[in-house]
Write a protein that holds these residues in place. Structure first.
Motif, mmCIF file in Angstrom:
data_model
loop_
_atom_site.group_PDB
_atom_site.id
_atom_site.type_symbol
_atom_site.label_atom_id
_atom_site.label_comp_id
_atom_site.label_asym_id
_atom_site.label_seq_id
_atom_site.Cartn_x
_atom_site.Cartn_y
_atom_site.Cartn_z
ATOM 1 N N THR A 206 0.814 -1.217 0.000
ATOM 2 C CA THR A 206 0.000 0.000 0.000
ATOM 3 C C THR A 206 0.847 1.265 0.000
ATOM 4 N N GLY A 207 0.629 2.085 -1.024
ATOM 5 C CA GLY A 207 1.303 3.378 -1.121
ATOM 6 C C GLY A 207 0.403 4.477 -0.587
ATOM 7 N N ASP A 208 0.562 5.697 -1.111
ATOM 8 C CA ASP A 208 -0.361 6.766 -0.737
ATOM 9 C C ASP A 208 -0.541 7.735 -1.905
ATOM 10 N N ALA A 209 -1.544 8.576 -1.797
ATOM 11 C CA ALA A 209 -1.925 9.456 -2.899
ATOM 12 C C ALA A 209 -0.866 10.513 -3.199
ATOM 13 N N TYR A 210 -0.008 10.828 -2.219
ATOM 14 C CA TYR A 210 1.033 11.825 -2.456
ATOM 15 C C TYR A 210 2.056 11.357 -3.490
ATOM 16 N N ASN A 211 2.163 10.060 -3.662
ATOM 17 C CA ASN A 211 3.158 9.500 -4.569
ATOM 18 C C ASN A 211 2.596 9.371 -5.987
#
Length: 235
Positions: A206-211
C-alpha cells in the motif's frame, strides 16, 4: 547478502507537459523535478546506490548541481526509446561494471513521482525483502470507473473491487527483472507487467496518494504543495 539498488529511468521527453525541457528537469520547489526522488532514495540508508539512466546526449543533467548525492548515485547515458528499454539498458550497464549481482534488489522509480517519501520506501523494503518474487507500491482505486465507447459516451461502469493503481518504486531481483524485461511483450508500461508476463504475481504494498505521477501541467501545483507541506513538517 542482497543489496538494495534504486534505478530511475530518466530518458523521456515529457511531451505532455508542453515544455521545451524534459519533464524530469522541470523546476519544482526550486529544484529539478528528479531531485526530489533522488533526495528520498539517497537518504534511505538501506539503499546502497541510486542509478540514473539518461538519454544519450542529454545536456540538461550537467547544468545542475548534484554534489549532495556524490558517492551514492551512478549516472549512465544509455536510455532507450521506452521506459522498459531504459531500465533494461541501465541494468546491463550496472552488470557490466560489477555494481549489481543477480540476487540484489532493484527498486525502479519514476523521475516524475516527486512525492515519494522515505517512509514509503522503508515500507516497501520491509514487506518485500523476504518475498520470493517482489512487488510494487500501489493504492486501491477509490473512484468509480467508466468505460467509454468510440464516441466518448459511457459504455459501462467497471467494478472497482480488487483494482489497484500501480505506483513506483517497483522492486524485483536483478536476474528476474532483466529476464522479464527482455522477454516482455510490446507495449508494457511498468516493470510489474513484465514480471506478470512470465507467470509471476507481484505483491501489492500500500502506497499513498502523495506519490502520484506528474503528467500534466496542472499536476505541478499539487506536487509543489505536497513538497512544501513535507518541508514544513520536517522543519
Amino acid at each position: 547478502m542482497a543489496e538494495f539498488i534504486a534505478l530511475i529511468p530518466a530518458a523521456g521527453s515529457g511531451s505532455r507537459m508542453g515544455e521545451d525541457i524534459p519533464k524530469q528537469y522541470r523546476p519544482l520547489a526550486s529544484k529539478p523535478m528528479i531531485y526530489h526522488a533522488l533526495r528520498t532514495l539517497c537518504s534511505t540508508e538501506r539503499i546502497g546506490m541510486v542509478c540514473v539512466v539518461l538519454a544519450p546526449g542529454d545536456t540538461e543533467w550537467a547544468r545542475h548541481d548534484w554534489s549532495e548525492f556524490a558517492g551514492k548515485i551512478r549516472v549512465f547515458g544509455c536510455g532507450g526509446a521506452t521506459r522498459a528499454e531504459s531500465v533494461t539498458n541501465g541494468l546491463k550497464a550496472l552488470r557490466a561494471e560489477n555494481h549489481v549481482q543477480d540476487q540484489d534488489w532493484i527498486l525502479v522509480h519514476d523521475a516524475a513521482r516527486p512525492g515519494l517519501s522515505r517512509a514509503l520506501v522503508e515500507r516497501l523494503l520491509d514487506q518485500l525483502a523476504q518475498d520470493e518474487i517482489g512487488g510494487l507500491l500501489a493504492v486501491p482505486l477509490a473512484d468509480t470507473l467508466k468505460r467509454a465507447d468510440d464516441t466518448g459516451r459511457v459504455m459501462c461502469t467497471e467494478p472497482r473491487e480488487r483494482l489497484w493503481q500501480a505506483q513506483t518504486p517497483q522492486m524485483f531481483r536483478t536476474k528476474l527483472l532483466l529476464e522479464a524485461l527482455e522477454k516482455a511483450p510490446a507495449g508494457i508500461t511498468d516493470d510489474a507487467s513484465a514480471v506478470e508476463a512470465l507467470g509471476f504475481s507481484p505483491k501489492l504494498v500500500t502506497g499513498d496518494a502523495y506519490n502520484f505521477k506528474v503528467t500534466y501541467p496542472q499536476d505541478l501545483k499539487l506536487a509543489e504543495l505536497i513538497l512544501q507541506e513535507r518541508t514544513a513538517t520536517q522543519n
